[in-house]
Design an enzyme around this catalytic site. Structure first.
Site, PDB file in Angstrom:
ATOM      1  CE  LYS A  31      55.386  29.994  59.617  1.00 22.84           C
ATOM      2  NZ  LYS A  31      54.795  28.637  59.711  1.00 22.84           N
ATOM      3  CB  SER A  37      56.646  27.071  62.810  1.00 23.12           C
ATOM      4  OG  SER A  37      55.838  26.950  61.659  1.00 23.12           O
ATOM      5  CB  SER A  63      53.055  25.380  61.766  1.00 17.68           C
ATOM      6  OG  SER A  63      54.183  24.684  62.201  1.00 17.68           O
TER       7      SER A  63
END
Lengths: 113, 452
Positions: free
Chosen positions: B53, B128, B152
């Site tokens: 990420k 997310s 997330s």
């Protein structure tokens, strides 16, 4: 369903100043409505009797973790200065905000009265 | 070094372009990985392509956090978890899209535009860590790292039909992860099997002197034992099984519990009475922490600076206002308000007390059970644009994942087939502190034996 007005647009402006944010009038009004809706939900916590409950700030039983007092290498000046922001100057020339030794910022302290 | 990995890295940019519409990747790092391939050590992750990420630092690559605030920033160092992947032989091919500073549940709040769900391009992949979930679901990479503050990793794993683990708070070093809410943030793993999820987890887990909140507890190696799996006591809770949950998800949940019962596992109903207060406590505490953590983005040392030659105040305000997106500004302001003089006791301290009640719920439950099984989300993936202008509704989509984050216990999303419209359904396995290995036992058992 109308949202309860806990914070006013004026308070939102004050909070934005504290958080170093500038809001347009539209943003201020939008955020006022949205933050009030969130606060209305948050206020449901006021129905709980919490008088005997200790606040929990951290889930693991860790306290006062300290490292040993040893000097170790950290980022070099060169590596740090490589990330200094590039700014656009008059005449649209672009330049890194550093003199090669320090990071340049607007004048904060002035000499003499 | 396996020749296959070289070919896959060489082919990566083309493979990525083929799924460009999904917008899952911010930076393609495959050429850098290719350059380093000969020097890559042999280890448990050799020959595997991974993604991370883009709120994790990898030296000499941009780390954007999907924010204009970090434009121009190039990582001068590597996060501990990422370094451990490299030391284990992994090749890191991409840095993936996310909600700005990991604040969101849909990967729509990104300055690079929304990521799309591979099962239906008009729907969100969750967030997310949506980009990491998508590149694993489409098999562009074998596994990926995300970060999970309130769901997330687990929620996008559920929306994309893969495994997604949030480890125990403190299990994985946060050094080099961009901070959002420091008492919640935890780096997690996406993969398409229990086995690989466990393997990547074991590589990144463990104490790190560079993160004083990382736990000094041994990492228990996962070795599947059907006998152990069959001996587990499974907990179910009415607070996660009610009319607010979409029918298809409830049916799948009941089906799985029925299956476990049929296999002879002990099922116990327990109660987690403070579950409904999780969202309120979570959004108070995390926005308060975020407003403090994001104060560091001042436009001075790195990232975006708006030129204001005569006025430092304007430099700060103009740089921050034009750098942060709407959701991040909203959370900074909410957090600033909650921490301001006169409101601290009413909101922040109260939320901390509720946090203890939720932790106590779980501690009591895990005296009787080994694994809690719940749905991961109350809904299937929602349409892009459906909730972006209504933050409170967006926040409620995290209702089944934030309680574990408040308590800091580990939880894993497992894929549990698809619903009538072909969209994935995910279920969540949670355990007591440092119980990841127990979760993997049940997950592997279900992977082998349960079919929808």
């Amino acid at each position: 369903m109308a949202t309860k007005q806990t914070v006013t647009p004026q308070e939102i402006e004050k909070i934005a100043r504290l958080a170093k944010l500038h809001l347009s009038a539209d943003q201020r009004d939008l955020y006022t409505g949205q933050i009030n809706a969130i606060l209305e939900h948050v206020q449901t916590l006021e129905s709980l009797d919490l008088s005997d409950v200790e606040p929990l700030s951290h889930v693991l039983d860790l306290s006062n973790i300290s490292r040993s007092d040893q000097v170790a290498p950290s980022l070099s000046r060169e590596a740090v200065l490589a990330n200094v922001p590039v700014i656009t100057l008059e005449g649209a020339s672009r330049e890194r905000a550093t003199d090669g030794e320090f990071i340049l910022v607007p004048v904060v302290l002035k000499t003499g009265p | 070094m396996s020749p296959i990995i070289r070919e896959r890295l060489q082919a990566f940019p083309v493979a990525l372009k083929k799924q460009g519409e999904l917008n899952a990747v911010i930076t393609d790092t495959s050429s850098q990985a290719l350059e380093q391939l000969d020097a890559s050590p042999d280890g448990p992750l050799s020959g595997l392509l991974l993604a991370i990420k883009d709120n994790l630092n990898l030296v000499d690559t941009p780390t954007t956090a999907a924010s204009r605030t970090l434009e121009g920033y190039v990582s001068p160092y590597t996060a501990t978890a990422v370094q451990r992947l490299l030391d284990a032989g992994a090749a890191i091919a991409a840095k993936t899209n996310l909600d700005e500073f990991a604040m969101g549940s849909s990967t729509e709040y990104s300055c690079f535009g929304p990521t799309r769900n591979p099962h239906d391009h008009e729907r969100v992949p969750g967030g997310s860590s949506g980009g990491s979930a998508v590149v694993v679901a489409t098999a562009l990479v074998e596994a990926a790292l995300g970060s999970d503050t309130g769901g997330s990793v687990r929620q996008p794993a559920a929306f994309c039909g893969i495994y997604g683990l949030k480890p125990t708070y403190g299990r994985v070093s946060r050094y080099g992860l961009i901070a959002f809410a420091s008492s919640f943030d935890q780096i997690g793993v996406f993969a398409r099997s229990t086995e690989l999820t466990a393997k990547v987890f074991e590589v990144i887990a463990g104490h790190d002197p560079l993160d004083s909140t990382s736990a000094d507890e041994p990492v228990v190696h996962f070795d599947y034992s059907e006998e152990r799996a069959r001996g587990l006591t499974i907990g179910i809770a009415p607070e996660y099984d009610h009319e607010g949950v979409e029918r298809e998800i409830r049916e799948r949940y009941h089906d799985l519990i029925h299956f476990l019962k049929g296999q002879g596992l002990t099922i116990k109903e327990i109660s987690l009475p403070h579950t409904a207060h999780g969202i309120a406590a979570y959004y108070v505490l995390t926005t308060a922490e975020a407003s403090s953590n994001l104060a560091r983005y001042d436009g001075v040392r790195y990232g975006r600076r708006v030129h204001a030659p005569a006025n430092l105040e304007a430099l700060y305000t103009d740089s921050r206002s034009s750098g942060f997106g709407a959701e991040v500004q909203r959370r900074i302001m909410l957090g600033t308000y909650l921490l301001s003089a006169g409101y601290m006791d009413r909101y922040y301290i109260r939320a901390q007390r509720v946090r203890r009640l939720i932790q106590q719920d779980f501690i009591t439950a895990f005296e009787e059970i080994d694994i809690l099984v719940t749905p991961t989300t109350p809904t299937i993936p929602f349409p892009i644009g459906g909730k972006v202008n209504d933050p409170m509704t967006m926040y409620l989509s995290d209702v089944f994942t934030v309680p574990m984050s408040l308590a800091g216990i580990p939880a894993l999303n497992i894929p549990a087939g698809t619903g009538a419209n072909g969209l994935p359904i995910g279920l969540q396995l949670s355990a007591n502190y440092f119980g990841e290995e127990t979760i993997f036992q049940l997950s592997r058992f279900l992977e082998q034996n349960y079919s929808t």
